[in-house]
Design a protein around this motif. Structure first.
Motif, PDB file in Angstrom:
ATOM      1  N   TRP A   1       7.348  16.524 -10.380  1.00  0.00           N
ATOM      2  CA  TRP A   1       7.438  16.647  -8.926  1.00  0.00           C
ATOM      3  C   TRP A   1       6.261  17.441  -8.345  1.00  0.00           C
ATOM      4  O   TRP A   1       5.782  17.136  -7.257  1.00  0.00           O
ATOM      5  N   GLY A   2       5.804  18.452  -9.078  1.00  0.00           N
ATOM      6  CA  GLY A   2       4.726  19.282  -8.564  1.00  0.00           C
ATOM      7  C   GLY A   2       3.453  18.511  -8.301  1.00  0.00           C
ATOM      8  O   GLY A   2       2.846  18.621  -7.230  1.00  0.00           O
ATOM      9  N   ASN A   3       3.022  17.707  -9.278  1.00  0.00           N
ATOM     10  CA  ASN A   3       1.783  16.959  -9.075  1.00  0.00           C
ATOM     11  C   ASN A   3       1.990  15.741  -8.178  1.00  0.00           C
ATOM     12  O   ASN A   3       1.052  15.270  -7.540  1.00  0.00           O
ATOM     13  N   ALA A   4       3.218  15.243  -8.118  1.00  0.00           N
ATOM     14  CA  ALA A   4       3.500  14.141  -7.199  1.00  0.00           C
ATOM     15  C   ALA A   4       3.298  14.567  -5.747  1.00  0.00           C
ATOM     16  O   ALA A   4       3.024  13.729  -4.881  1.00  0.00           O
ATOM     17  N   CYS A   5       3.421  15.883  -5.475  1.00  0.00           N
ATOM     18  CA  CYS A   5       3.172  16.377  -4.116  1.00  0.00           C
ATOM     19  C   CYS A   5       1.747  16.098  -3.655  1.00  0.00           C
ATOM     20  O   CYS A   5       1.489  16.018  -2.450  1.00  0.00           O
ATOM     21  N   GLY A   6       0.825  15.963  -4.598  1.00  0.00           N
ATOM     22  CA  GLY A   6      -0.568  15.722  -4.257  1.00  0.00           C
ATOM     23  C   GLY A   6      -0.925  14.261  -4.095  1.00  0.00           C
ATOM     24  O   GLY A   6      -2.113  13.915  -4.058  1.00  0.00           O
ATOM     25  N   THR A   7       0.097  13.399  -3.997  1.00  0.00           N
ATOM     26  CA  THR A   7      -0.173  11.964  -3.852  1.00  0.00           C
ATOM     27  C   THR A   7       0.018  11.452  -2.431  1.00  0.00           C
ATOM     28  O   THR A   7      -0.476  10.383  -2.088  1.00  0.00           O
ATOM     29  N   SER A   8       0.778  12.176  -1.593  1.00  0.00           N
ATOM     30  CA  SER A   8       1.213  11.680  -0.280  1.00  0.00           C
ATOM     31  C   SER A   8       2.061  10.417  -0.406  1.00  0.00           C
ATOM     32  O   SER A   8       2.081   9.575   0.485  1.00  0.00           O
ATOM     33  N   LEU A   9       2.779  10.303  -1.513  1.00  0.00           N
ATOM     34  CA  LEU A   9       3.675   9.165  -1.728  1.00  0.00           C
ATOM     35  C   LEU A   9       5.114   9.601  -2.019  1.00  0.00           C
ATOM     36  O   LEU A   9       6.011   8.766  -2.040  1.00  0.00           O
ATOM     37  N   MET A  10       5.339  10.909  -2.211  1.00  0.00           N
ATOM     38  CA  MET A  10       6.667  11.393  -2.538  1.00  0.00           C
ATOM     39  C   MET A  10       7.324  12.035  -1.326  1.00  0.00           C
ATOM     40  O   MET A  10       6.697  12.795  -0.590  1.00  0.00           O
ATOM     41  N   ASP A  11       8.599  11.726  -1.119  1.00  0.00           N
ATOM     42  CA  ASP A  11       9.412  12.417  -0.120  1.00  0.00           C
ATOM     43  C   ASP A  11       9.690  13.809  -0.689  1.00  0.00           C
ATOM     44  O   ASP A  11      10.393  13.954  -1.692  1.00  0.00           O
ATOM     45  N   TYR A  12       9.129  14.839  -0.045  1.00  0.00           N
ATOM     46  CA  TYR A  12       9.141  16.180  -0.625  1.00  0.00           C
ATOM     47  C   TYR A  12      10.548  16.721  -0.821  1.00  0.00           C
ATOM     48  O   TYR A  12      10.851  17.311  -1.862  1.00  0.00           O
ATOM     49  N   ARG A  13      11.417  16.525   0.158  1.00  0.00           N
ATOM     50  CA  ARG A  13      12.739  17.148   0.090  1.00  0.00           C
ATOM     51  C   ARG A  13      13.640  16.506  -0.965  1.00  0.00           C
ATOM     52  O   ARG A  13      14.364  17.195  -1.670  1.00  0.00           O
ATOM     53  N   VAL A  14      13.599  15.183  -1.076  1.00  0.00           N
ATOM     54  CA  VAL A  14      14.492  14.524  -2.031  1.00  0.00           C
ATOM     55  C   VAL A  14      13.814  14.264  -3.378  1.00  0.00           C
ATOM     56  O   VAL A  14      14.457  13.838  -4.328  1.00  0.00           O
TER      57      VAL A  14
END
Length: 540
Positions: A221-234
């Motif tokens: 989840w941490g590195n997925a935050c740097g994609t602008s493709l993950m819904d941060y809250r869920v």
């Protein structure tokens, strides 16, 4: 027999390994290989800036095969140097990875077979690059230095309803370096290769995939935050974002979602190390590999609170509740490799400006003593004198470059100028991070400037909290610590992951803010009030 954990940081300029002894929490080995200094890595065609020759301004690519080859170079060094230290690769029970954030690699269908071949015996070839290179859909990785994606970022921002809507969905605005915009640009420039792509790995998950011979490992989840493709809250891939990025690309939004790896906690184990590394370098076949994370999430894992790094640029990582976002877009919401939410801000105009101000007064880069003495003679607040300077465009806050501006004085001596630039840069970070910084709490501080008593005195008062100066940690140490934590948890051993990882980082004497210094900065008519007015006027 020692129980060792190995952290690997695959960064922009080098690959670094840190080995720690899990039970004593001691670092026992560190090795870094510069891509340009190693002939086996330099041959992939990178220039002095560590990039492939760009086709135009803002393009930043590195050869994907270089990441595989760097693992061979690193493990060759470990196998050669460990015995002299009384260590053995077979004592490594856990490996975890840090990768430069936002860098990503496109893989085609044959990659699954090639990666799986690393689990065979005998090993199928003489090198990782030779075995895995044929599975690349494109030979390059776009990395975090990418800045030619403004059109792609703006199209995504508009498609989801604007800046605030994008921040509320992802925790960030649309930084040009984030992966989604590079993926879109790649698809537009190379539609056939994009259509053939079956999987897009971040560098942080590509390396564990190679280490385990398993292509389908998750992205944390941490590195997925740097994609602008993950819904941060869920913490799931967002169909809305996928539509904004790829609705008009081959395969559409559904096609992009199919190319993304599953998402998981940063504590997940990817699997056992592949036979290739057992036979070539002597690793134990029982060695476990974590799924990895980005360099910032792995660095953050080493502290139990907020972290302020005083380096070439200034980085502040502030722990948050996971629900409060910076709607100005100056900071980015992330999770660390232990799944704890934090917000990340980076000020480009950091310690380099301090070095340059000292140079105005005839001091060499490492000549700190006269500058420290000048600070001792100047009280916090610098008698109301401010020096503002951004020689580079800034992202924290977003603003243009500007020449040095003295406020409250005309021509300065060393004390006025040095205190002026230090206090203004520290104040800029505080002002733009303060909405995430709750009252009280600790602030961990790293970097060369943390050795300066006077700089630490001012930092404590400006942030109005106790500082804990810490030794240099870095992403490789964070990866080793988080990997050790994941291994212990997988064995059923009872640890508190945050406390466990923080125990690997050496701490120095706390710096407590002095009441009179806090008043000088925060009091009515004090320094911070003057700074806010000056900053608004200068960067307007």
């Amino acid at each position: 027999m020692a129980r060792l954990a190995l952290g690997i940081d695959s960064s922009t300029q080098s690959i670094t390994a840190v080995a720690v002894e899990i039970d004593s929490r001691q670092k026992v080995f560190e090795k870094s290989i510069d891509y340009l200094a190693d002939q086996s890595l330099k041959r992939f065609g990178i220039g002095p800036d560590y990039l492939l020759p760009p086709a135009g301004p803002g393009e930043a690519k590195q050869p994907a095969e270089m990441f595989f080859a760097s693992l061979d170079a690193l493990f060759g060094a470990l196998a050669a140097e460990f015995p002299g230290l009384g260590l053995a690769c077979g004592e490594i029970v856990a490996i975890n990875v840090s990768g430069q954030q936002h860098g990503h690699v496109l893989l085609e269908a044959r990659a699954g077979e090639l990666f799986a071949s690393l689990r065979q015996s005998p090993v199928p070839g003489p090198s990782l690059a030779g075995i895995l290179g044929e599975g690349l859909a494109l030979p390059f990785a776009r990395i975090w230095r990418t800045s030619n994606t403004a059109a792609e970022a703006e199209s995504v921002r508009r498609a989801v309803g604007g800046k605030e809507a994008l921040i509320r969905l992802t925790g960030s605005d649309a930084p040009l370096r984030f992966s989604a915009f590079g993926i879109r640009r790649t698809a537009l420039e190379h539609p056939e290769q994009y259509a053939k792509t079956v999987l897009i790995h971040q560098i942080s998950s590509l390396i564990p995939a190679a280490l385990t011979g398993r292509l389908d490992i998750p992205l944390d989840w941490g590195n997925a935050c740097g994609t602008s493709l993950m819904d941060y809250r869920v913490r799931r891939w967002s169909p809305e974002l996928a539509e904004a990025v790829a609705g008009d690309l081959p395969g559409g939004a559904e096609g992009l979602l199919e190319k993304l790896p599953p998402l998981a906690s940063g504590r997940v184990i990817a699997g056992k190390i592949a036979r290739y590394f057992v036979e070539r370098y002597g690793f134990s076949p029982e060695c476990l590999v974590g799924i990895g994370s980005g360099d910032n999430p792995q660095t953050k894992a080493l502290t139990e609170g907020s972290l302020f790094s005083l380096g070439t640029s200034f980085v502040i990582m502030v722990e948050t509740d996971g629900a409060t976002f910076d709607l100005s877009g100056s900071t980015n919401a992330m999770y660390d490799s232990l799944d704890r939410p934090f917000t990340f801000g980076c000020r480009t105009n950091g310690a380099l400006r301090w070095d340059e101000v000292r140079a105005w007064h005839g001091l060499a880069k490492g000549d700190y003593t006269p500058a420290e003495l000048a600070l001792e003679e100047t009280p916090p607040g610098n008698y109301g004198r401010l020096l503002l300077w951004q020689s580079e465009a800034e992202s924290f806050p977003v603003s243009k470059a500007f020449a040095p501006v003295r406020i409250g004085y005309d021509s300065g001596d060393l004390a006025a100028d040095y205190a002026g630039i230090i206090e203004s840069t520290l104040a800029a970070v505080y002002i733009n991070a303060r909405h995430h910084l709750g009252p009280g709490g600790l602030l961990y501080v790293s970097g060369g400037a943390s050795k300066s008593p006077e700089i630490m005195r001012r930092t404590a008062a400006i942030f109005n909290r106790t500082l804990i100066p810490v030794e240099a940690g870095g992403a490789a140490l964070g990866a080793a610590a988080s990997g050790a934590a994941a291994w212990l948890l997988a064995r059923g051993e009872k640890i508190i992951p945050g406390k466990f990882c923080a125990s690997f980082l050496g701490r120095k004497r706390p710096v407590v803010p002095r009441p009179e210094d806090v008043e000088a900065y925060h009091g009515a008519g004090g320094y911070l009030e003057k700074f806010r007015e000056a900053e608004e006027r200068v960067i307007a």
